[in-house]
Enzyme design. Structure first.
Site, PDB file in Angstrom:
ATOM      1  N   ASP A   1      10.344  11.758  -7.018  1.00 18.24           N
ATOM      2  CA  ASP A   1       9.350  12.679  -6.490  1.00 18.24           C
ATOM      3  C   ASP A   1       7.992  11.995  -6.328  1.00 18.24           C
ATOM      4  O   ASP A   1       7.509  11.306  -7.223  1.00 18.24           O
ATOM      5  CB  ASP A   1       9.223  13.873  -7.443  1.00 18.24           C
ATOM      6  CG  ASP A   1       8.194  14.890  -6.989  1.00 18.24           C
ATOM      7  OD1 ASP A   1       8.445  15.556  -5.984  1.00 18.24           O
ATOM      8  OD2 ASP A   1       7.135  14.995  -7.642  1.00 18.24           O
ATOM      9  N   ALA A   2       7.360  12.206  -5.170  1.00 19.57           N
ATOM     10  CA  ALA A   2       5.965  11.837  -4.901  1.00 19.57           C
ATOM     11  C   ALA A   2       5.574  10.474  -5.473  1.00 19.57           C
ATOM     12  O   ALA A   2       4.640  10.362  -6.264  1.00 19.57           O
ATOM     13  CB  ALA A   2       5.027  12.928  -5.440  1.00 19.57           C
TER      14      ALA A   2
ATOM     15  N   GLU B   1      10.383  10.119  -2.252  1.00 17.67           N
ATOM     16  CA  GLU B   1       9.445  10.947  -1.493  1.00 17.67           C
ATOM     17  C   GLU B   1       8.125  10.199  -1.515  1.00 17.67           C
ATOM     18  O   GLU B   1       7.565   9.960  -2.581  1.00 17.67           O
ATOM     19  CB  GLU B   1       9.273  12.323  -2.120  1.00 17.67           C
ATOM     20  CG  GLU B   1       8.274  13.189  -1.350  1.00 17.67           C
ATOM     21  CD  GLU B   1       7.817  14.410  -2.123  1.00 17.67           C
ATOM     22  OE1 GLU B   1       7.436  15.395  -1.474  1.00 17.67           O
ATOM     23  OE2 GLU B   1       7.819  14.378  -3.366  1.00 17.67           O
TER      24      GLU B   1
END
Length: 576
Positions: free
Chosen positions: A255-256, A290
Site C-alpha cells: 500500500d502507498a 501502489e
C-alpha cells in the site's frame, strides 16, 4: 547470543513450552515480558533491543511491560480480545501446501474485503465462495488488509498489529486454511499489506519505541515511519516473510509505497524484495505496488513485479461519467486520448506537462511504454475509487450497464493484468462506502473529516452514509441481493475470460513488441498490440458508433453489439 541476536520483535517458540522474546525499545530503561501476570525481565542489548526467555504453554496471554506501562506485543500473532488487551502465545502449524503457483502474466484478479465478501464476513465463509470465482475464470484473489485494527468493522488500512489477523475474520489458522483452499482451486492469493503508517487507535509502538517514527515527517494518515532504522526495517520484513512463508500467500500488494521514504542503500523496498525472493518457495512470488509516482524503476530492477495503474481507471472514469473535479481534472480534458495512452503505454502521466496543469508544477512519472503489460494492474474500479466517493457508488451506477459491459470486455481482454472488485463479475450495483468502528472523539473526528473532505465538491449536498453506522458496513456486501442481470453478467465474464485464456495468453507469452492506437472519435478507439506471434486488435465504442470498415471479419474474433451501436466491442487476431 547467536540465533537470538537475529530476533528483533515478538515471541517465538524455541521448543514446546519454551519461548524467546524480543522488542526494540531504545528509550526504555526496564522491559519485562509478563505472562499470566508473571514478569520475566529482559536483558537490554547494545542495539536497544530487549531479549530473553520464558516458559509457558501455547494459548497463554502475555504483555510487555515498558518502564511500568503494559502494552500488547506490537508483533503479536494473535490477541486475546481487542487491540488494547493481552496478546496470545500462538504457533501456526507448519503448512503442507506445496502448490506450484502461476505465472503472473496469467493472473485475473478479484479484489475482496473479507468482512463484506460474505454475509458471515469470515475467512471460512470466503473460502466457500472461491469455487464460484474459479468457475468464471478468476484465478487470483487480492485480499484487502487483514492485520488487526481497532473495533470490528473497517477497510483494514487502519491496522495497528501487522502480525495478528483481525479476529472478526477468524483465527490465524483460519486464514492459512483460506489460502490452502484457494490453492486447491489453482488460485493465487495476494495479501494487501500496509507498511507506510499505523492506524489512529492501538498503535503501542508510539509508547514502546518512539524512535520507530520520523519526528520530522507525517503522512496523510499519521506519523511517518523511520525506515533508516535497522529494527524498523526488520519489523516489516519479518512480517512479510511470515505471510509468505508461514501462511503461504503468493504475493503482497504494498500500500502507498510513495509514503515509504528511505534514503539508505539498499532502500527498504529493495531489501524487502531481496529477502522475500531469497526464500525457498515452491511457487513464484508476486509483489505489486501502489505508487502515485508513476516511476518504472522498481519494476525495471525487479524489486516489484507490477503496479496498480490508476491512470487507466481515471481515463475510463472521465470518459464514461464526464466528471472533472479533484484528481479527475487532468484526465477530463481528453479522456479518450488518455485511455489510448494507457492501453498502449501503461501510465498516462510519464513526466510530461499535462493539459491544464500549472506550468510551474513538477510533472509526475517517467516513460513507461517499454515495460511489459504484466507490469500494470488495470481496473475499472477498486476499493479506493469506489469507497473514496461520498456515497461509495460503483461506476455502473454512474454510467450505464451498456457502457460497463464494454468496459468489462476491454479490461478482461487487453494484455494487462485485469483486476475486478468484488461483485463486479455479476454487475453488482451495491455501494462500497467508507466504514469503520471507532468511538468517542475519534468517531466524531472521522465524521467531521469525511464531511470536510467532500464539501469542496460542487455536487455534494451533505448526504453521507455514517461511516460508524453498522448498516453502512452491511450495505457494502455485494452478494446479499444480486442484481436481476447477475446471471447474464456471469455469462459475460466467463465468455471474456475463456477468450483471454485461449487467445490472449498465448500471445502474451510470446512477448509484446509494440502497441498503437487510432482514435475514432471522442468516445471510440482502435487499439493494436503487436506480439511476436500475432496481432491483437480491439475496437472499443464507449458512446458512439464507428464505420463498418473498423469491424473487419476474422476467423478468430469476439464481438459485443455492432459497429452501429453506441456501445460495442470487437476484438480479433491477425496471425503473423
Amino acid at each position: 547470543m547467536g540465533k537470538e541476536a537475529a530476533q528483533w520483535w515478538g515471541v517465538r517458540q524455541d521448543q514446546p513450552g519454551q519461548w524467546s522474546a524480543a522488542i526494540w525499545a531504545p528509550d526504555a530503561q526496564r522491559v519485562s515480558v509478563v505472562v499470566l501476570d508473571q514478569p520475566t525481565p529482559l536483558s537490554r542489548e547494545s542495539d536497544g533491543t530487549f531479549r530473553g526467555h520464558f516458559s509457558a504453554n501455547v494459548g497463554a496471554t502475555y504483555m510487555f511491560d515498558i518502564d511500568g506501562t503494559r502494552i500488547p506485543d506490537p508483533a503479536a500473532r494473535q490477541q486475546s480480545r481487542d487491540v488494547h488487551g493481552p496478546s496470545c502465545l500462538t504457533v501456526l502449524p507448519p503448512t503442507a501446501d506445496t502448490w506450484s503457483g502461476r505465472d503472473w502474466r496469467d493472473a485475473v484478479v478479484s479484489e475482496i474485503h473479507i468482512g463484506t465478501f460474505t454475509k458471515e464476513g469470515t475467512f471460512a465463509a470466503a473460502a466457500a465462495q472461491l469455487p464460484r470465482l474459479a468457475r468464471l475464470g478468476i484465478n487470483t484473489v487480492e485480499v484487502m488488509p487483514i492485520a488487526q485494527f481497532a473495533g470490528q468493522r473497517g477497510w483494514g488500512y487502519d491496522g495497528v498489529l501487522p502480525y495478528a489477523v483481525h479476529p472478526a475474520y477468524g483465527t490465524p489458522g483460519d486464514f492459512a486454511d483460506f489460502v490452502a483452499a484457494a490453492h486447491r482451486l489453482d488460485m493465487s492469493v495476494i495479501l494487501d499489506v500496509v507498511y507506510n503508517h499505523f492506524g489512529p487507535e492501538g498503535a503501542y509502538l508510539h509508547t514502546s519505541s518512539p524512535a520507530f517514527f520520523d519526528a520530522g515527517r507525517v503522512t496523510p494518515w499519521g506519523p511517518a515511519i523511520d525506515f533508516t532504522q535497522k529494527p524498523v526495517r526488520a519489523f516489516f520484513i519479518e512480517n512479510a516473510i511470515m505471510w509468505v512463508r508461514d501462511f503461504g500467500v503468493d504475493g503482497l500488494r504494498l500500500d502507498a509505497v510513495h509514503q515509504i521514504q528511505d534514503p539508505t542503500t539498499p532502500e527498504f523496498l529493495a531489501e524487502l524484495s531481496t529477502s522475500l525472493r531469497a526464500l525457498n518457495l515452491p511457487r513464484p512470488l508476486h509483489l505489486i505496488a501502489e505508487d502515485e509516482r508513476n516511476l518504472p524503476d522498481h519494476r525495471q530492477s525487479g524489486v516489484t513485479d507490477a503496479q496498480w495503474n490508476d491512470d487507466y481507471h481515471h481515463s475510463l472514469h472521465c470518459l464514461l461519467t464526464g466528471e472533472t473535479e479533484g484528481y479527475y481534472a487532468p484526465f477530463a480534458i481528453d479522456p479518450v486520448r488518455d485511455l489510448a495512452t494507457a492501453l498502449t503505454e501503461g501510465h498516462v502521466d510519464q513526466g510530461q506537462l499535462r493539459p491544464g496543469q500549472d506550468p510551474t508544477a513538477k510533472p509526475r512519472g517517467a516513460p513507461s511504454g517499454h515495460l511489459p503489460p504484466q507490469s500494470f494492474v488495470n481496473a475499472n474500479q477498486t476499493h479506493d475509487q469506489i469507497g473514496n466517493r461520498a456515497l461509495g457508488e460503483r461506476l455502473i451506477s454512474l454510467s450505464s450497464p451498456d457502457a460497463m459491459r464494454i468496459a468489462h470486455a476491454m479490461l478482461l481482454t487487453s494484455p494487462f493484468v485485469p483486476m475486478l472488485f468484488q461483485g463486479e463479475e455479476i454487475g453488482a450495483r451495491t455501494p462500497f462506502p467508507f466504514f469503520c468502528d471507532f468511538s468517542g472523539d475519534l468517531a466524531a473526528a472521522v465524521r467531521k473529516g469525511r464531511l470536510s473532505e467532500f464539501s469542496a465538491f460542487s455536487g455534494f449536498d451533505g448526504a453521507l452514509p455514517d461511516p460508524l453506522d453498522p448498516q453502512t458496513f452491511y450495505d457494502a456486501r455485494p452478494y446479499d441481493a444480486p442484481p436481476a442481470d447477475a446471471a447474464a453478467w456471469e455469462d459475460l465474464t466467463t465468455r471474456l475470460l475463456t477468450w483471454r485464456r485461449a487467445v490472449v495468453l498465448p500471445l502474451l507469452h510470446g512477448g509484446l513488441t509494440s502497441a498503437t492506437a487510432q482514435i475514432l472519435g471522442p468516445k471510440a478507439l482502435h487499439v493494436l498490440w503487436h506480439f511476436n506471434t500475432g496481432k491483437l486488435n480491439s475496437v472499443i465504442q464507449l458512446g458512439q458508433p464507428v464505420p463498418a470498415d473498423n469491424w473487419p471479419e476474422s476467423q478468430t474474433q469476439l464481438s459485443l453489439g455492432s459497429h452501429q451501436n453506441d456501445f460495442a466491442f470487437h476484438t480479433w487476431i491477425e496471425q503473423t
